[in-house]
Scaffold this active site. Structure first.
Site, PDB file in Angstrom:
ATOM      1  N   GLU A 228      14.122  22.689   5.457  1.00 23.86           N
ATOM      2  CA  GLU A 228      14.360  21.384   4.954  1.00 23.86           C
ATOM      3  C   GLU A 228      15.251  20.241   5.751  1.00 23.86           C
ATOM      4  O   GLU A 228      16.115  20.954   6.094  1.00 23.86           O
ATOM      5  CB  GLU A 228      14.420  21.304   3.494  1.00 23.86           C
ATOM      6  CG  GLU A 228      13.401  21.962   2.617  1.00 23.86           C
ATOM      7  CD  GLU A 228      13.494  21.924   1.120  1.00 23.86           C
ATOM      8  OE1 GLU A 228      12.923  22.591   0.523  1.00 23.86           O
ATOM      9  OE2 GLU A 228      14.584  21.363   0.712  1.00 23.86           O
TER      10      GLU A 228
ATOM     11  N   LYS B 118      10.435  27.726   8.248  1.00 24.32           N
ATOM     12  CA  LYS B 118      10.477  26.534   7.818  1.00 24.32           C
ATOM     13  C   LYS B 118      11.840  26.140   7.356  1.00 24.32           C
ATOM     14  O   LYS B 118      12.386  27.307   6.584  1.00 24.32           O
ATOM     15  CB  LYS B 118       9.498  26.076   6.577  1.00 24.32           C
ATOM     16  CG  LYS B 118       9.464  24.718   6.455  1.00 24.32           C
ATOM     17  CD  LYS B 118       8.143  24.424   5.211  1.00 24.32           C
ATOM     18  CE  LYS B 118       8.649  25.144   3.948  1.00 24.32           C
ATOM     19  NZ  LYS B 118       9.518  24.234   3.085  1.00 24.32           N
TER      20      LYS B 118
ATOM     21  N   ASP C 178      10.001  30.738   4.887  1.00 25.54           N
ATOM     22  CA  ASP C 178      10.924  29.653   4.412  1.00 25.54           C
ATOM     23  C   ASP C 178      12.562  30.134   4.502  1.00 25.54           C
ATOM     24  O   ASP C 178      12.754  31.335   4.005  1.00 25.54           O
ATOM     25  CB  ASP C 178      10.875  29.330   2.969  1.00 25.54           C
ATOM     26  CG  ASP C 178      10.476  27.867   2.762  1.00 25.54           C
ATOM     27  OD1 ASP C 178      10.728  27.134   3.549  1.00 25.54           O
ATOM     28  OD2 ASP C 178       9.904  27.469   1.585  1.00 25.54           O
TER      29      ASP C 178
ATOM     30  N   ASP D 106       9.946  29.355  -0.592  1.00 26.57           N
ATOM     31  CA  ASP D 106      10.896  29.762  -1.532  1.00 26.57           C
ATOM     32  C   ASP D 106      10.590  29.212  -2.842  1.00 26.57           C
ATOM     33  O   ASP D 106      11.170  29.203  -4.036  1.00 26.57           O
ATOM     34  CB  ASP D 106      12.173  28.940  -1.087  1.00 26.57           C
ATOM     35  CG  ASP D 106      12.339  27.549  -0.984  1.00 26.57           C
ATOM     36  OD1 ASP D 106      11.149  26.947  -1.452  1.00 26.57           O
ATOM     37  OD2 ASP D 106      13.375  26.911  -0.810  1.00 26.57           O
ATOM     38  N   SER D 107       9.133  28.616  -3.047  1.00 23.22           N
ATOM     39  CA  SER D 107       8.788  28.171  -4.329  1.00 23.22           C
ATOM     40  C   SER D 107       8.392  29.697  -5.226  1.00 23.22           C
ATOM     41  O   SER D 107       8.308  29.737  -6.278  1.00 23.22           O
ATOM     42  CB  SER D 107       7.330  27.452  -4.217  1.00 23.22           C
ATOM     43  OG  SER D 107       6.698  28.223  -3.219  1.00 23.22           O
TER      44      SER D 107
ATOM     45  N   GLU E 195       6.345  16.072   1.691  1.00 20.35           N
ATOM     46  CA  GLU E 195       6.346  16.304   0.259  1.00 20.35           C
ATOM     47  C   GLU E 195       6.602  14.820  -0.441  1.00 20.35           C
ATOM     48  O   GLU E 195       7.537  14.513  -0.292  1.00 20.35           O
ATOM     49  CB  GLU E 195       6.873  17.303  -0.134  1.00 20.35           C
ATOM     50  CG  GLU E 195       6.561  17.637  -1.576  1.00 20.35           C
ATOM     51  CD  GLU E 195       7.267  18.966  -2.086  1.00 20.35           C
ATOM     52  OE1 GLU E 195       7.220  19.289  -3.162  1.00 20.35           O
ATOM     53  OE2 GLU E 195       8.008  19.747  -1.256  1.00 20.35           O
TER      54      GLU E 195
END
Length: 288
Positions: free
Chosen positions: A139, A137, A107, A68-69, A205
Site C-alpha cells: 500500500e 502488493k 500482500d 491481508d483481508s 480502492e
C-alpha cells in the site's frame, strides 16, 4: 512472409486472453502489460486457501490476490493491521499450491515494509522464496516509491495499492478517497509515483469513478478497481464477499454472485438433525 487470416488472428488473440485463454502456463506480469495494450479487461479475486484457489483457477480467474483481508475474513481480526508476515507466507503458499495458471500476488502486511526499502525487500523475498508468489502488493503512493523501486530493481514485481488503504484504517478510516481537488491531485501524484517506481499495476480502492477513469487514462500500467467505477482496466472483489460467505452488511460496491453462507448453514443443520435423529450414519455409511 505468411499472412494470418482474420480467423487465425482471432484465435491467437483468444489463446492469449487472460480470462478464457487456452494457455496452461503461469500468467506473468508481462501478460498483464500486454492486456492493457490491447484494451482487455480482466478479473481478480482474493483467495486464502488451496481448495478455493483451485476452484477459481479452474474457472479461469487469471490473477489471484492473497490479501491481508484474510485477517478479517479468515483469521478473525477486526482489521488487517494484526496480520503477520508469517501468516501471509503460509496462506500464499497454500494458494500457489492450489493453482497452476493464475498469477498469484501476495500482500505485504502492515509493519513488513514501512521501515523502508531494505525491510520491504526482506519481506517480499520471503513471499517469493518460501511461498512461491509471482508478485507482491503493498500500500501507499509517493511514500512507498523507494520500496517499490528497490523491489522491482531486485526482480520482484510489485502491484501498488492507493486510495483507501486498509492498513491505514487507524488514521484514515473507511471512507472514499480522492474527493475534492486537492485530494484528487494527491491521488494522481500517488498513481504516477508508483508507475514511475516500476509497479506493473495499481489497485484503486474506494475512489470516485470519474477520478479512477482519469487515472486509468493517464497511466500506461493497468488499474484494478474495487469501488472505483467501471472504467478501470480490471476489477477485484474479496472472494468471500463475491461468494456470499461474508456475514453482515456488504459495501455498496460488492456484488454477491452466490449465497454460500446460506447453503453451508443449511447443510450443517441437515447434518446435525440427521445425527440427533439417528438417521446418520446409515448402513451404507458404515464400515464392516
Amino acid at each position: 512472409m505468411t499472412q494470418l487470416s482474420a480467423a487465425q488472428k482471432t484465435t491467437d488473440s483468444s489463446d492469449r486472453a487472460l480470462y478464457g485463454g487456452k494457455g496452461t502456463r503461469r500468467i506473468t506480469v508481462r501478460d498483464i502489460t500486454v492486456a492493457k495494450e490491447r484494451g482487455e479487461k480482466w478479473p481478480m479475486l482474493t483467495a486464502y486457501d488451496a481448495m478455493t484457489a483451485s476452484v477459481f483457477d479452474e474457472a479461469g480467474i487469471p490473477v489471484m490476490l492473497v490479501g491481508d483481508s484474510a485477517g478479517n475474513v479468515h483469521l478473525g481480526y477486526e482489521t488487517t493491521v494484526p496480520v503477520t508476515l508469517d501468516e501471509m507466507t503460509m496462506l500464499s503458499a497454500a494458494v500457489v499450491r492450489g493453482t497452476s495458471r493464475a498469477l498469484i500476488v501476495g500482500d505485504l502486511p502492515f509493519g513488513s515494509y514501512q521501515e523502508g526499502p531494505v525491510q520491504a525487500l526482506r519481506s517480499a523475498t520471503r513471499l517469493v522464496k518460501e511461498a512461491g508468489v509471482g508478485a507482491v502488493k503493498l500500500e501507499g503512493g509517493e511514500r512507498s516509491h523507494g520500496q517499490i523501486e528497490l523491489l522491482v530493481q531486485s526482480g520482484i514485481p510489485v502491484m501498488a495499492h492507493i486510495g483507501l488503504t486498509p492498513q491505514s484504517v487507524n488514521s484514515m478510516g473507511y471512507r472514499v478517497q480522492g474527493r475534492g481537488e486537492e485530494a484528487a491531485q494527491q491521488l494522481l501524484r500517488d498513481a504516477k509515483a508508483v508507475q514511475d517506481a516500476g509497479a506493473f499495476a495499481v489497485v484503486l480502492e474506494l475512489v470516485p469513478a470519474e477520478l479512477a477513469a482519469e487515472v486509468t487514462r493517464v497511466l500506461h500500467i493497468p488499474t484494478v478497481g474495487i469501488g472505483a467505477g467501471a472504467e478501470t482496466d480490471a476489477q477485484v472483489l474479496v472472494g468471500t464477499d463475491m461468494l456470499g460467505l461474508t456475514g453482515g452488511k456488504m459495501p455498496r460496491f460488492v456484488k454477491q454472485y452466490a449465497d454460500l453462507r446460506q447453503v453451508m448453514g443449511s447443510a450443517a443443520k441437515a447434518f446435525a438433525e440427521d445425527v440427533v435423529g439417528g438417521t446418520f450414519p446409515l448402513e451404507e455409511h458404515s464400515v464392516h
